[in-house]
Design a protein around this motif. Structure first.
Motif, PDB file in Angstrom:
ATOM      1  N   GLY A   1       0.869  -1.342   0.176  1.00  0.00           N
ATOM      2  CA  GLY A   1      -0.068  -0.140  -0.022  1.00  0.00           C
ATOM      3  C   GLY A   1       0.823   1.176   0.001  1.00  0.00           C
ATOM      4  O   GLY A   1       2.025   1.331  -0.356  1.00  0.00           O
ATOM      5  N   LYS A   2       0.085   2.278   0.265  1.00  0.00           N
ATOM      6  CA  LYS A   2       0.943   3.436   0.156  1.00  0.00           C
ATOM      7  C   LYS A   2       0.400   4.519   1.144  1.00  0.00           C
ATOM      8  O   LYS A   2      -0.956   4.578   1.668  1.00  0.00           O
TER       9      LYS A   2
ATOM     10  N   LEU B   1       0.161  13.613   0.022  1.00  0.00           N
ATOM     11  CA  LEU B   1       1.682  13.753  -0.331  1.00  0.00           C
ATOM     12  C   LEU B   1       2.403  12.408   0.474  1.00  0.00           C
ATOM     13  O   LEU B   1       2.108  12.019   1.637  1.00  0.00           O
ATOM     14  N   PRO B   2       3.160  11.797  -0.552  1.00  0.00           N
ATOM     15  CA  PRO B   2       3.912  10.330   0.229  1.00  0.00           C
ATOM     16  C   PRO B   2       4.759  10.701   1.349  1.00  0.00           C
ATOM     17  O   PRO B   2       5.405  11.761   1.035  1.00  0.00           O
TER      18      PRO B   2
ATOM     19  N   ASP C   1       9.058   3.695   1.069  1.00  0.00           N
ATOM     20  CA  ASP C   1      10.009   3.995   0.052  1.00  0.00           C
ATOM     21  C   ASP C   1       9.523   5.594  -0.321  1.00  0.00           C
ATOM     22  O   ASP C   1       8.858   6.157   0.294  1.00  0.00           O
ATOM     23  N   VAL C   2      10.538   6.173  -1.013  1.00  0.00           N
ATOM     24  CA  VAL C   2      10.443   7.502  -1.677  1.00  0.00           C
ATOM     25  C   VAL C   2       8.765   7.850  -2.216  1.00  0.00           C
ATOM     26  O   VAL C   2       8.503   9.018  -2.025  1.00  0.00           O
ATOM     27  N   ASN C   3       8.210   6.980  -2.557  1.00  0.00           N
ATOM     28  CA  ASN C   3       6.795   7.083  -3.010  1.00  0.00           C
ATOM     29  C   ASN C   3       5.595   6.751  -2.016  1.00  0.00           C
ATOM     30  O   ASN C   3       4.549   7.008  -2.024  1.00  0.00           O
ATOM     31  N   GLY C   4       6.257   6.444  -0.558  1.00  0.00           N
ATOM     32  CA  GLY C   4       5.156   6.284   0.291  1.00  0.00           C
ATOM     33  C   GLY C   4       4.841   4.834   0.409  1.00  0.00           C
ATOM     34  O   GLY C   4       4.090   4.423   1.120  1.00  0.00           O
TER      35      GLY C   4
ATOM     36  N   ALA D   1      -3.954   7.554   4.961  1.00  0.00           N
ATOM     37  CA  ALA D   1      -3.291   8.792   5.432  1.00  0.00           C
ATOM     38  C   ALA D   1      -3.012   9.193   6.907  1.00  0.00           C
ATOM     39  O   ALA D   1      -3.813   8.894   7.727  1.00  0.00           O
ATOM     40  N   LEU D   2      -1.851   9.434   7.194  1.00  0.00           N
ATOM     41  CA  LEU D   2      -1.461   9.617   8.654  1.00  0.00           C
ATOM     42  C   LEU D   2      -1.890  11.132   8.978  1.00  0.00           C
ATOM     43  O   LEU D   2      -1.510  11.985   8.242  1.00  0.00           O
TER      44      LEU D   2
END
Lengths: 158, 54
Positions: free
Chosen positions: A133-134, A141-142, B3-6, B42-43
């Protein structure tokens, strides 16, 4: 020794004895209070449920208000489904088992938390799997370097 | 760690497993795996303030 000296000695002894007595009674009070508190913690309150075709969410809320346990579940769990539960027990495991009987929901108890998940007893359910996941911030924003821990083990609350 | 993209991938033992996401300055979150294979989230920034020293 004059009479006055005798009187002074007597007074002093009396004083020491009184002080000792006060101290002992204070200690006893402290010990009793402590013991009562410890007993209260070791004997969690009995959970009483008497529900007929009530929404699962309502039953869970009732357990939460009667005990120190909190329920955790995700959207897989349909908490609007109706359940019936008639039980009075201080054992959280038997209470939750009784509530979830007849549903496809399984549970796991960790510290003060009861985790609910779908598909108890299914062999495929205990298979190791990958989750991806992300993670973003509130603006989308990541976030880089977020710690992601998968765990069936107790996790201490933050 | 993302990673850099979350992005992240983590292995869990079963559907009853939990995933904990924590990041400095943000409120930690927990997710129960269940039947999901992709979990995006989302945090929220932590509102706790560091005490002022003056």
């Amino acid at each position: 020794m004059t009479n006055f000296d005798k009187f002074k000695t007597y007074c002093r002894k009396f004083c020491v004895q009184t002080r000792l007595a006060v101290r002992i009674s204070l200690s006893i009070t402290a010990i009793t209070t402590f013991a009562t508190q410890a007993a209260a913690q070791n004997n969690p309150q009995e959970i009483r449920l008497d529900f007929n075709d009530a929404a699962l969410s309502q039953v869970l809320k009732s357990i939460e208000t009667q005990s120190r346990y909190t329920f955790f579940y995700n959207n897989d769990i349909d908490v609007t489904q109706s359940v019936s539960a008639h039980i009075a027990s201080s054992d959280i495991n038997s209470v939750v088992t009784a509530v979830l009987k007849g549903t496809d929901i399984a549970h796991r108890i960790t510290d003060n938390r009861v985790v609910l998940f779908v598909g108890g007893g299914d062999a495929a359910d205990d298979q190791e799997r990958s989750i991806s996941g992300k993670v973003t911030d509130a603006a989308g924003l990541p976030l880089v370097g977020v710690t992601v821990l998968g765990s069936p083990a107790p996790i201490s609350p933050p | 760690m993302t990673d850099v993209n979350g992005g992240y991938t983590v292995r869990v033992p079963g559907s009853g497993a939990e995933i904990v996401y924590s990041y400095i300055g943000y409120q930690s979150q927990q997710r129960i795996v269940g039947s999901q294979t992709v979990i995006n989230l989302a945090l929220q920034e932590s509102t706790a303030e560091i005490a002022r020293s003056w």
